[in-house]
Design a protein around this motif. Structure first.
Motif, PDB file in Angstrom:
ATOM      1  N   GLU A 141       0.871  -1.222   0.079  1.00 53.24           N
ATOM      2  CA  GLU A 141       0.003  -0.040  -0.020  1.00 53.24           C
ATOM      3  C   GLU A 141       0.855   1.415  -0.017  1.00 53.24           C
ATOM      4  OE1 GLU A 141      -3.141   2.193   3.016  1.00 53.24           O
ATOM      5  OE2 GLU A 141      -2.506   0.079   3.461  1.00 53.24           O
ATOM      6  N   ILE A 142       0.484   2.272  -0.775  1.00 56.02           N
ATOM      7  CA  ILE A 142       1.262   3.487  -0.929  1.00 56.02           C
ATOM      8  C   ILE A 142       0.240   4.668  -0.536  1.00 56.02           C
ATOM      9  CG2 ILE A 142       2.489   5.287  -2.283  1.00 56.02           C
ATOM     10  CD1 ILE A 142       3.282   2.931  -4.141  1.00 56.02           C
ATOM     11  N   PRO A 143      -0.040   5.213   0.844  1.00 54.82           N
ATOM     12  CA  PRO A 143      -0.697   6.180   1.323  1.00 54.82           C
ATOM     13  C   PRO A 143      -0.339   7.310   0.723  1.00 54.82           C
ATOM     14  CG  PRO A 143       0.135   4.724   2.980  1.00 54.82           C
ATOM     15  CD  PRO A 143       1.007   4.436   2.097  1.00 54.82           C
ATOM     16  N   ASN A 144      -1.344   8.155   0.000  1.00 59.07           N
ATOM     17  CA  ASN A 144      -1.214   9.401  -0.381  1.00 59.07           C
ATOM     18  C   ASN A 144      -2.468   9.993  -0.780  1.00 59.07           C
ATOM     19  OD1 ASN A 144       0.333  11.844  -1.183  1.00 59.07           O
ATOM     20  ND2 ASN A 144       2.210  10.495  -1.462  1.00 59.07           N
ATOM     21  N   VAL A 145      -2.455  11.193  -1.473  1.00 55.90           N
ATOM     22  CA  VAL A 145      -3.928  11.743  -1.700  1.00 55.90           C
ATOM     23  C   VAL A 145      -4.310  11.746  -3.133  1.00 55.90           C
ATOM     24  CG1 VAL A 145      -3.753  13.554   0.180  1.00 55.90           C
ATOM     25  CG2 VAL A 145      -2.539  14.029  -2.123  1.00 55.90           C
ATOM     26  N   GLY A 146      -3.329  11.230  -3.793  1.00 55.55           N
ATOM     27  CA  GLY A 146      -3.988  10.752  -5.484  1.00 55.55           C
ATOM     28  C   GLY A 146      -4.272   9.235  -5.785  1.00 55.55           C
ATOM     29  N   HIS A 147      -5.304   9.150  -5.264  1.00 57.13           N
ATOM     30  CA  HIS A 147      -5.999   7.632  -5.375  1.00 57.13           C
ATOM     31  C   HIS A 147      -5.869   7.356  -6.870  1.00 57.13           C
ATOM     32  CE1 HIS A 147      -8.636   4.393  -5.503  1.00 57.13           C
ATOM     33  NE2 HIS A 147      -8.801   4.488  -4.181  1.00 57.13           N
ATOM     34  N   GLN A 148      -5.331   6.008  -7.288  1.00 60.13           N
ATOM     35  CA  GLN A 148      -5.253   5.672  -8.683  1.00 60.13           C
ATOM     36  C   GLN A 148      -5.688   4.225  -9.014  1.00 60.13           C
ATOM     37  OE1 GLN A 148      -2.953   3.546 -10.291  1.00 60.13           O
ATOM     38  NE2 GLN A 148      -1.810   2.916  -8.601  1.00 60.13           N
ATOM     39  N   GLY A 149      -5.963   4.238 -10.228  1.00 57.81           N
ATOM     40  CA  GLY A 149      -6.313   2.746 -10.683  1.00 57.81           C
ATOM     41  C   GLY A 149      -5.582   3.184 -12.161  1.00 57.81           C
ATOM     42  N   GLY A 150      -5.280   1.670 -12.639  1.00 55.38           N
ATOM     43  CA  GLY A 150      -4.493   1.922 -13.802  1.00 55.38           C
ATOM     44  C   GLY A 150      -4.283   0.303 -14.653  1.00 55.38           C
TER      45      GLY A 150
END
Length: 507
Positions: A368-377
């Motif tokens: 998991e990489i906690p941050n504010v730019g939630h992504q899918g790809g």
């Protein structure tokens, strides 16, 4: 391939087909897929059984339909050797896939290579790709792979970087692998030091605001959660009588969209989903603060928020019902569409920052990489079993080239994979109000490069993010259970998830 591995793939194929035929529920499908070691990125799992909403402009523009002369020459000289062959590619309806399907004739006209693109729901993509690699059939030459499948299919695809070096006679001049954003490569395409495919699609959270509403009430565009909260509350108080709320949410009970909102709230308050001990941390102090903040936002959102996925959230924005939203960048081009009631009134912003800082990756679990730019790809992978490997490689280079990826952005307004596409004069020229606008892409690139976040990478996660978490959150938010107590809700979720993780032998 061992018999055990063969049987596992058979199980995956049968499970995917059962779900496609609606013989089993989505919950059972995700559970069985997890048992077989197949995960889904949370964004992808939210699309199972349905199609992806697309908010861009696919009408096309003749100005963008001119294939560069040097590319046409290369396609004729190199691709022409494979005239009469056929390349097959299966994918869900991602924005770039939809565009490629519209312009594939440009590739065929130059090379004589026929291209067949099958656009099907994601579970069918999984079944088709798994069956293909199980039997090493070569039915499909190019695979669409959700980011969470990278490890599973890593041995079944050709490393594109290595193949480019090994086949100089087929190498597209100036293809430039360094032009792909490094965070995207690391987050989507590479496994165990190998490129499994090429980055292809990246939906990501940004912040968006109605400039007219904020200006009317003297509110500055928010830079952090506290400013966002203050602005939302002030707008609701001043505008609710006019049918306008401070924010709108994708808070449908039991749907992955609710989990997306919750995850962003948790990360934004310094929390994480898992800890380094691999225990669920959605019930710790920081995470509870995030959920309580979300409960406060729900009080300042249209009532239909608890029945809305991302589709409903977008409709609230386009209809002029809300003024501040933290959500998918793919919404933005549609806000400038001709049928939008708020055309030209929305502006993009960097995702609102955490007041306490985000939790370090070393303190989170399961990648998991906690941050504010939630992504899918997703990525495109070149099948090592292809019977038309070289022809497929030429198609894949064309599809992922600087020119075509830029054209896909121009025809849809969604985020490109290449650094050069963000800087292309044609893309910058579309940074004006209108359908398929690229006004938001500068913010999107900054988000990818600086604050991109990723949910846990584990087979069980697709089930947790579509079942336990949004189901229990839905009960809390609709007052069906927990009496409004965020801690009580998350303690129950923790007990469910920790037991499942332990039973799976992942602790």
């Amino acid at each position: 391939m061992s018999f055990r591995e063969y049987d596992k793939k058979t199980f995956i194929i049968d499970t995917a087909r059962d779900f496609a035929a609606r013989r089993i529920s989505k919950r059972d499908f995700l559970r069985k897929a997890g048992m077989a070691g197949i995960g889904f990125s949370a964004f992808a799992s939210g699309l199972l059984g349905s199609t992806r909403p697309f908010r861009g402009n696919l009408g096309g523009n003749a100005a963008y339909a001119q294939t560069p002369e040097e590319m046409t020459k290369w396609l004729k000289d190199v691709g022409g050797k494979f005239k009469g062959s056929k390349v097959r590619y299966t994918s869900e309806a991602t924005p770039p896939t939809v565009v490629l399907n519209q312009i594939k004739n440009e590739f065929t006209d130059a090379t004589g290579i026929e291209v067949e693109i099958e656009i099907v729901p994601l579970e069918q993509v999984l079944a088709k790709a798994t069956q293909d690699v199980q039997g090493q059939l070569g039915t499909y030459d190019v695979y669409y792979l959700d980011q969470s499948w990278t490890a599973t299919f890593s041995q079944d695809t050709v490393d594109p970087v290595q193949y480019y070096k090994d086949k100089p006679d087929l190498a597209m001049p100036g293809f430039d692998f360094d032009d792909f954003s490094k965070p995207l490569v690391e987050g989507l395409a590479v496994y165990d030091g190998k490129w499994v495919g090429i980055p292809f699609d990246i939906p990501i959270f940004i912040t968006m605001y109605r400039k007219d509403i904020l200006e009317k009430h003297g509110i500055k565009p928010p830079t952090n959660f506290d400013e966002f909260t203050a602005g939302v509350k002030a707008i609701t108080e001043a505008e609710k009588a006019n049918g306008i709320f401070g924010t709108g949410l994708q808070a449908k009970s039991g749907h992955y969209s609710l989990e997306c909102d919750w995850t962003a709230a948790v990360w934004g308050h310094g929390g994480s989903i898992f800890g380094k001990d691999k225990k669920f941390k959605g019930n710790d102090e920081q995470a509870i603060k995030g959920l309580q903040w979300y409960q406060e936002m729900l009080k300042n959102a249209p009532p239909q928020s608890t029945a809305s996925t991302w589709d409903g959230q977008f409709q609230m924005m386009q209809a002029g019902q809300v003024a501040l939203v933290n959500s998918w960048d793919e919404f933005f081009p549609g806000l400038d569409a001709d049928d939008s009631k708020v055309k030209g009134l929305w502006e993009p912003l960097h995702p609102i920052s955490s007041m306490t800082g985000v939790r370090p990756v070393a303190e989170a679990g399961f990648g998991e990489i906690p941050n504010v730019g939630h992504q899918g790809g997703s990525i495109l992978g070149l099948s090592k079993y292809s019977k038309n490997l070289d022809a497929a490689w030429i198609f894949m280079q064309w599809a992922c080239s600087k020119e075509i990826m830029t054209r896909c952005t121009l025809l849809g307004g969604f985020a490109p994979m290449r650094i050069s596409s963000f800087e292309d004069p044609r893309v910058k020229a579309k940074a004006v109000v209108g359908p398929g606008t690229t006004r938001h892409l500068e913010v999107v690139k900054w988000t990818i490069d600086n604050v991109m976040a990723s949910e846990p990478d584990m087979p069980l996660w697709a089930g947790f993010s579509n079942n336990e978490i949004p189901v229990e959150l839905g009960k809390l938010l609709t007052n069906q259970d927990y009496g409004g107590d965020a801690k009580k809700c998350m303690d129950n979720v923790a007990s469910l998830i920790d037991k499942a993780v332990e039973d799976a032998g992942l602790l």
